[in-house]
Design a protein around this motif. Sequence first.
Motif, PDB file in Angstrom:
ATOM      1  N   ILE A 191      41.296  56.499   0.453  1.00 20.16           N
ATOM      2  CA  ILE A 191      40.161  57.125  -0.232  1.00 20.16           C
ATOM      3  C   ILE A 191      40.366  57.093  -1.751  1.00 20.16           C
ATOM      4  N   LEU A 192      41.554  57.485  -2.193  1.00 18.38           N
ATOM      5  CA  LEU A 192      41.846  57.470  -3.627  1.00 18.38           C
ATOM      6  C   LEU A 192      41.756  56.054  -4.189  1.00 18.38           C
ATOM      7  N   TRP A 193      42.189  55.070  -3.399  1.00 17.60           N
ATOM      8  CA  TRP A 193      42.135  53.672  -3.839  1.00 17.60           C
ATOM      9  C   TRP A 193      40.693  53.242  -4.072  1.00 17.60           C
ATOM     10  N   VAL A 194      39.827  53.510  -3.112  1.00 16.43           N
ATOM     11  CA  VAL A 194      38.428  53.091  -3.218  1.00 16.43           C
ATOM     12  C   VAL A 194      37.730  53.802  -4.377  1.00 16.43           C
ATOM     13  N   VAL A 195      37.900  55.119  -4.462  1.00 13.03           N
ATOM     14  CA  VAL A 195      37.259  55.887  -5.538  1.00 13.03           C
ATOM     15  C   VAL A 195      37.729  55.394  -6.904  1.00 13.03           C
ATOM     16  N   SER A 196      39.015  55.111  -7.037  1.00 16.47           N
ATOM     17  CA  SER A 196      39.564  54.662  -8.319  1.00 16.47           C
ATOM     18  C   SER A 196      39.017  53.302  -8.715  1.00 16.47           C
ATOM     19  N   VAL A 197      38.924  52.381  -7.763  1.00 20.59           N
ATOM     20  CA  VAL A 197      38.368  51.050  -8.058  1.00 20.59           C
ATOM     21  C   VAL A 197      36.926  51.177  -8.547  1.00 20.59           C
ATOM     22  N   VAL A 198      36.119  51.998  -7.871  1.00 24.05           N
ATOM     23  CA  VAL A 198      34.722  52.190  -8.271  1.00 24.05           C
ATOM     24  C   VAL A 198      34.636  52.784  -9.675  1.00 24.05           C
ATOM     25  N   LEU A 199      35.459  53.807  -9.952  1.00 26.46           N
ATOM     26  CA  LEU A 199      35.426  54.448 -11.269  1.00 26.46           C
ATOM     27  C   LEU A 199      35.910  53.505 -12.364  1.00 26.46           C
ATOM     28  N   LEU A 200      36.903  52.683 -12.075  1.00 28.99           N
ATOM     29  CA  LEU A 200      37.386  51.726 -13.062  1.00 28.99           C
ATOM     30  C   LEU A 200      36.311  50.708 -13.422  1.00 28.99           C
ATOM     31  N   ILE A 201      35.669  50.148 -12.412  1.00 30.36           N
ATOM     32  CA  ILE A 201      34.611  49.164 -12.667  1.00 30.36           C
ATOM     33  C   ILE A 201      33.462  49.797 -13.439  1.00 30.36           C
ATOM     34  N   ALA A 202      33.041  50.982 -13.012  1.00 30.65           N
ATOM     35  CA  ALA A 202      31.939  51.670 -13.690  1.00 30.65           C
ATOM     36  C   ALA A 202      32.312  52.046 -15.116  1.00 30.65           C
ATOM     37  N   GLY A 203      33.530  52.555 -15.293  1.00 35.19           N
ATOM     38  CA  GLY A 203      33.966  52.984 -16.613  1.00 35.19           C
ATOM     39  C   GLY A 203      34.033  51.852 -17.619  1.00 35.19           C
ATOM     40  N   PHE A 204      34.638  50.744 -17.228  1.00 36.48           N
ATOM     41  CA  PHE A 204      34.742  49.604 -18.139  1.00 36.48           C
ATOM     42  C   PHE A 204      33.358  49.002 -18.417  1.00 36.48           C
ATOM     43  N   THR A 205      32.513  48.942 -17.412  1.00 35.31           N
ATOM     44  CA  THR A 205      31.173  48.382 -17.604  1.00 35.31           C
ATOM     45  C   THR A 205      30.360  49.219 -18.592  1.00 35.31           C
ATOM     46  N   VAL A 206      30.311  50.529 -18.357  1.00 36.10           N
ATOM     47  CA  VAL A 206      29.554  51.424 -19.241  1.00 36.10           C
ATOM     48  C   VAL A 206      30.146  51.427 -20.645  1.00 36.10           C
ATOM     49  N   GLY A 207      31.483  51.502 -20.739  1.00 33.68           N
ATOM     50  CA  GLY A 207      32.131  51.549 -22.040  1.00 33.68           C
ATOM     51  C   GLY A 207      31.876  50.300 -22.870  1.00 33.68           C
ATOM     52  N   LEU A 208      32.007  49.129 -22.262  1.00 35.64           N
ATOM     53  CA  LEU A 208      31.812  47.876 -22.999  1.00 35.64           C
ATOM     54  C   LEU A 208      30.348  47.683 -23.383  1.00 35.64           C
ATOM     55  N   VAL A 209      29.426  48.049 -22.486  1.00 32.60           N
ATOM     56  CA  VAL A 209      28.001  47.933 -22.813  1.00 32.60           C
ATOM     57  C   VAL A 209      27.651  48.830 -23.990  1.00 32.60           C
ATOM     58  N   MET A 210      28.105  50.083 -23.949  1.00 28.38           N
ATOM     59  CA  MET A 210      27.834  51.009 -25.051  1.00 28.38           C
ATOM     60  C   MET A 210      28.441  50.513 -26.351  1.00 28.38           C
ATOM     61  N   LEU A 211      29.667  49.996 -26.268  1.00 33.65           N
ATOM     62  CA  LEU A 211      30.355  49.549 -27.479  1.00 33.65           C
ATOM     63  C   LEU A 211      29.625  48.395 -28.139  1.00 33.65           C
ATOM     64  N   PHE A 212      29.307  47.355 -27.376  1.00 34.65           N
ATOM     65  CA  PHE A 212      28.705  46.169 -27.979  1.00 34.65           C
ATOM     66  C   PHE A 212      27.217  46.347 -28.268  1.00 34.65           C
ATOM     67  N   LYS A 213      26.627  47.448 -27.793  1.00 32.31           N
ATOM     68  CA  LYS A 213      25.283  47.814 -28.236  1.00 32.31           C
ATOM     69  C   LYS A 213      25.338  48.613 -29.530  1.00 32.31           C
TER      70      LYS A 213
END
Length: 327
Positions: free
Chosen positions: A279-301
């Motif tokens: 469970i921790l593995w799956v939740v962490s993978v989802v949060l990592l993908i979401a976090g990097f995606t949102v962070g990079l989009v916000m940054l380069f905007k």
Amino acid sequence: MASTQLSSTDLERGGGKGRRANGPSGNYYVDSADREWTSWLIPMFVVANVAVFVVAMYINNCPKNKLALDEACVAKFLGRLSFEPLRENPLFGPSSSTLEKLGALEWDKVVHRHQGWRLVSCIWLHAGVIHLLANMLSLIFIGIRLEQQFGFVRIGVLYLVSGFGGSILSALFIQNNISVGASGALFGLLGAMLSELITNWTIYTNKAAALFTLVVIIAINLAVGILPHVDNFAHIGGFLIGLLLGFVLLLRPQFGWVESQYLPADARPSSKYKSYQYILWVVSVVLLIAGFTVGLVMLFKGENANKHCSWCHYLSCVPTSKWKCSN
């Protein structure tokens, strides 16, 4: 830094064919076939950081740049490796312009000049000898033990990805200054130590003491980040990424599964890992993908994260009667 020497016996693991080993967060029992890796990547990272600092000082060439000014370089006997005047850099290092030239993290250059490589290059730069020594001693103390337990691939990924994540969060919140240092990557290793203790909870001895010690050390280090001129957003970003990556990369199989290699096939446990580890593995993978995606989009905007969080600037600097946080 966060390794503890604990001596009590783990009743959940029993005696068996195991041996005692010192883990990043406390003692645990491992199977006799388990190996301890030789640490070589972390020492190489230390050498690389020191080499980059020497190159930065060589390019800085304080005597030449201060020749026409009424300012004396520090440690002139070092020649072109001498340090900037303490008024400009109290950490015994190069000028901010030299750091900027070599790849320091600067929001404007990342966003408007498409120099995204600075999100990685800044991890290898340091503001001065004091900054370098503090980070390298921490890296040796934390990183070598982790690499011995989990190997160079996983720890190398943890270090680099955590540093990258710390740079993203730093650039989102700090847009008027440059930032350098391996602190984000180091906090990633601390975060991974915490998640490793949590996800492998059942195999550790004296769990509460190990957890308490580690949490106190992390809290103290994060608290130092509220001082001025310390980029605590890089610390926080690196810590969060390291915490999540630890759930993904640092799983240990349950003790019964390890011991099952000596048992008949029908007597072996059905699962290598416990359900909460999955469970921790799956939740962490989802949060990592979401976090990097949102962070990079916000940054380069070109977004300023402070506009979305009016109080977050206090995470990096808290004004007092002794100092201000305006610059």
